[in-house]
Design a protein around this motif. Structure first.
Motif: not given
Length: 183
Positions: A64-65, A70-71, A74-78
């Motif tokens: 879960e962590i 990863q989410r 992904s948000d940070v990469q976005s």
């Protein structure tokens, strides 16, 4: 002979019973050992099951962590992508502003040069104007002198015209007299 066989058979029986008793004791001992071993193994299995359950729970938590990470990644990469886009836009704006600033600087320099040239031209014109004022003053003096002279000449002309008329009248009278006419 029967007796010997019976005794031998009894001996064999006793030996067999002793062996059976030994085997039974060994079997009992083995069973006790197996039960103890099974109990220990059950305890160890239960402990391992608990550890495995805890590890599964920890693994699930870590999964879960990892999913959250990863989410977040992904948000940070976005966000990073958006920031790069924003930075690029800001850099383009900055370059445009620099170009505009350079143009304004160039225009300002040109305006300053034009202003300096105009100041020089104004200084020249003021000098010329000063000279023209001087010339104008001189011309006014000359005009004033000429006007005075003209006034004097006009007075002389009027006087001469009056004298001319008088002379003309006298001449006409003389002409009339000589022609025999009397006035």
């Amino acid at each position: 002979m029967w007796k010997q066989k019976l005794e031998a058979s009894q001996k064999d029986k006793n030996a067999l019973q002793a062996t059976i008793s030994q085997v039974q004791n060994s079997a009992r001992q083995l069973r006790e050992n197996l039960v103890k071993e099974k109990t220990a193994m059950d305890r160890q299995n239960s402990k391992l099951q608990k550890e495995m359950s805890a590890l599964r729970s920890e693994l699930d938590t870590r999964d879960e962590i990892i999913r959250k990470s990863q989410r977040m990644l992904s948000d940070v990469q976005s966000d990073i992508k958006n920031l790069h886009k924003h930075i690029k836009e800001e850099q383009e704006k900055y370059h445009k502003l620099q170009e505009c600033n350079q143009k304004l600087d160039d225009e300002l320099k040109k305006e300053r040069r034009d202003h300096d040239n105009l100041q020089k031209e104004i200084a020249k014109l003021e000098k010329v104007q000063g000279q023209m004022k001087e010339e104008n003053s001189e011309l006014e003096l000359i005009i004033s002198s000429h006007e005075k002279t003209l006034t004097e000449k006009e007075s002389q002309l009027e006087e001469m015209t009056r004298k001319f008329r008088e002379l003309k009248r006298i001449q006409d009278m003389i002409h009339n007299i000589s022609a025999g006419k009397l006035v």
